[in-house]
Design an enzyme around this catalytic site. Structure first.
Site, PDB file in Angstrom:
ATOM      1  N   TYR A 169       0.866  -1.183   0.000  1.00 17.16           N
ATOM      2  CA  TYR A 169       0.000   0.000   0.000  1.00 17.16           C
ATOM      3  C   TYR A 169       0.900   1.231   0.000  1.00 17.16           C
ATOM      4  O   TYR A 169       1.754   1.389   0.876  1.00 17.16           O
ATOM      5  CB  TYR A 169      -0.907   0.019   1.234  1.00 17.16           C
TER       6      TYR A 169
ATOM      7  N   ASN B 173      -3.652   5.884   6.159  1.00 23.62           N
ATOM      8  CA  ASN B 173      -4.368   6.685   7.150  1.00 23.62           C
ATOM      9  C   ASN B 173      -5.106   5.792   8.148  1.00 23.62           C
ATOM     10  O   ASN B 173      -4.921   4.574   8.180  1.00 23.62           O
ATOM     11  CB  ASN B 173      -5.331   7.654   6.450  1.00 23.62           C
TER      12      ASN B 173
ATOM     13  N   GLN C  60      10.977  15.484  10.709  1.00 20.11           N
ATOM     14  CA  GLN C  60       9.872  14.611  11.090  1.00 20.11           C
ATOM     15  C   GLN C  60       8.615  15.403  11.404  1.00 20.11           C
ATOM     16  O   GLN C  60       7.508  14.982  11.094  1.00 20.11           O
ATOM     17  CB  GLN C  60      10.274  13.752  12.289  1.00 20.11           C
TER      18      GLN C  60
ATOM     19  N   HIS D  17      13.176   6.791  14.687  1.00 20.95           N
ATOM     20  CA  HIS D  17      14.478   7.255  14.190  1.00 20.95           C
ATOM     21  C   HIS D  17      15.287   7.800  15.364  1.00 20.95           C
ATOM     22  O   HIS D  17      14.788   8.633  16.124  1.00 20.95           O
ATOM     23  CB  HIS D  17      14.320   8.376  13.161  1.00 20.95           C
TER      24      HIS D  17
ATOM     25  N   ASP E 153      15.682   7.970   4.939  1.00 20.77           N
ATOM     26  CA  ASP E 153      14.352   7.952   4.334  1.00 20.77           C
ATOM     27  C   ASP E 153      14.394   7.642   2.848  1.00 20.77           C
ATOM     28  O   ASP E 153      13.457   7.036   2.310  1.00 20.77           O
ATOM     29  CB  ASP E 153      13.670   9.309   4.531  1.00 20.77           C
TER      30      ASP E 153
ATOM     31  N   GLU F 272       1.356 -37.141  28.681  1.00 20.50           N
ATOM     32  CA  GLU F 272       0.331 -36.162  28.305  1.00 20.50           C
ATOM     33  C   GLU F 272      -1.015 -36.828  28.027  1.00 20.50           C
ATOM     34  O   GLU F 272      -1.988 -36.145  27.690  1.00 20.50           O
ATOM     35  CB  GLU F 272       0.789 -35.369  27.071  1.00 20.50           C
TER      36      GLU F 272
ATOM     37  N   HIS G 286      -0.040 -40.734  19.837  1.00 20.60           N
ATOM     38  CA  HIS G 286       1.292 -40.153  19.613  1.00 20.60           C
ATOM     39  C   HIS G 286       2.370 -41.153  20.040  1.00 20.60           C
ATOM     40  O   HIS G 286       3.352 -41.393  19.329  1.00 20.60           O
ATOM     41  CB  HIS G 286       1.451 -38.866  20.440  1.00 20.60           C
TER      42      HIS G 286
END
Length: 438
Positions: free
Chosen positions: A138, A222, A267, A336, A369, A423, A428
């Protein structure tokens, strides 16, 4: 109009410092109920109606598109956008892409290869690393366009070996940014669509007749995009939920105050919620940085946004020492982190939590950046305590390799059976015991 910026002044020696710092750092990732309800409706609609819903929302929010066919950017259009750029922009884009690619190739070699080993009895153990089949990236659009985001999301996916990279980017009123399209061409994007918002996330997550379903979605957006990514997680993977941009500068007073002031601006100009913080043991230097802020701010086109950011979320903090500044930085865990010091390598070992660390006076955050090479998609809002920058590893998955030899089954089978009986899982245990020699 003249704008003034007065970041909050704090000192670690003051009573109440911890509470004041916590209040300044506070930012909630929660979106309001109206956003959540709108996103829930859009996701459900796209999942149910596919292309028809995507087209309807794109017409409503971006005021464009007569058909879904018009929303796909063909490779020839991306190439044409690249060819149309001034030569200096083309060269800068290619240079940045080459550096980003080189860094992520090195990253893949360091941590992204399959491995295995054999034990004395012939048993093989290892790990198989494979790329994701298809990812969606995006790219924000609208008020601003970010070709650098295309490079930072698409190139590591490409280096990882992802088969298809699907880009979505909103183009309100049909305005296509040539640099974004050119970056998609340079970065190796497979298909690109001019759709955005929650409907774009839904299309990528669920798939439509036109937009293919992906395995993972990366890239910032956003509040609607962030909410949609949260909701589709599980259907697909996501990279992170990004908060406002952040910079923290550790300064010993040796870097020109103007440089640090501009780094804080870099920034703050993103948006009013961005956060810029200076930590320094030199009180006179903090005064010099404030004077530089006053002098340089009126020169900038985005002065109003910068002033609101610095006034609302910025801070200039006087510390007892650089060691204490490092401790506070670890508490903040910034996106940063600049070490504006004559000896940055002295302080770097003390710093544990940061998205990216910029060493020395000449390493401005803005280089990271755009073109230094490491990824600029970084954890925010203290999540650097447990998260990492976007990288090749985000576009790979790992499968364990286990090949037990006949001899190995004799010893491992006894151990497994004993634990399985403990268990209460008898099938198993029997599965292991059937392979034991009698």
């Amino acid at each position: 109009m003249t704008f003034t910026a007065r970041p909050l002044r704090l000192a670690t020696t003051e009573s109440g410092f911890d509470a004041a710092l916590a209040a300044r750092l506070h930012w909630s990732a929660d979106t309001d109920k109206a956003v959540e309800q709108a996103v829930e409706g859009i996701l459900a609609d796209v999942q149910a109606r596919g292309d028809a819903a995507v087209l309807e929302y794109t017409r409503r929010f971006d005021m464009q598109a007569a058909s879904m066919g018009e929303l796909e950017l063909k490779p020839a259009e991306l190439k044409a956008a690249f060819d149309s750029l001034p030569s200096k922009q083309r060269e800068a884009l290619e240079s940045a892409a080459q550096r980003v690619r080189s860094y992520h190739v090195a990253q893949r070699k360091a941590s992204g290869e399959s491995w295995s080993y054999r034990e004395a009895d012939g048993t093989l153990l290892g790990q198989k690393v494979t790329p994701l089949d298809r990812v969606g990236i995006y790219v924000p659009g609208g008020k601003a366009a970010y070709p650098s985001s295309v490079l930072m999301n698409a190139i590591p996916a490409h280096v990882a070996g992802v088969g298809e990279i699907i880009m979505v980017v909103p183009t309100p009123r049909g305005e296509k940014n040539p640099l974004v399209l050119a970056a998609a061409h340079v970065a190796g994007v497979t298909r690109a669509f001019t759709i955005g918002g929650a409907q774009a996330v839904a299309a990528l997550a669920y798939g439509t007749a036109t937009v293919p379903r992906v395995d993972k979605i990366t890239g910032p957006g956003n509040a609607y995009v962030a909410s949609a990514k949260r909701r589709v997680f599980g259907q697909v993977g996501i990279d992170m939920i990004a908060g406002p941009s952040e910079i923290l500068v550790l300064a010993d007073g040796s870097t020109p105050a103007d440089w640090v002031a501009m780094d804080l601006f870099s920034q703050a100009e993103h948006d009013e919620l961005a956060q810029s913080i200076l930590l320094s043991p030199d009180a006179k230097y903090i005064e010099a940085v404030q004077a530089a802020i006053d002098r340089l701010l009126p020169e900038l086109p985005r002065a109003e946004i910068i002033a609101k950011s610095l006034n609302g979320r910025g801070a200039l903090i006087h510390t007892r020492s650089m060691e204490e500044a490092c401790e506070i930085s670890n508490r903040i865990a910034p996106e940063h982190l600049e070490i504006a010091s004559a000896d940055p390598h002295r302080w770097e070992p003390l710093l544990r939590h940061a998205g990216a660390i910029f060493l020395g006076a000449y390493t401005s955050e803005s280089l990271g950046d755009y073109c230094a090479g490491p990824n600029h998609v970084l954890p925010t809002s203290t999540t650097a305590r447990f998260s990492s920058p976007l990288g090749v590893y985000d576009f790979q998955k790992r499968s364990s390799l286990i090949e037990v030899s006949e001899a190995g089954a004799q010893s491992l089978g006894v151990v497994a059976a004993e634990l399985a009986y403990g268990e209460g899982l008898h099938a198993h245990a029997r599965a292991a015991e059937l392979r034991l020699k009698r």
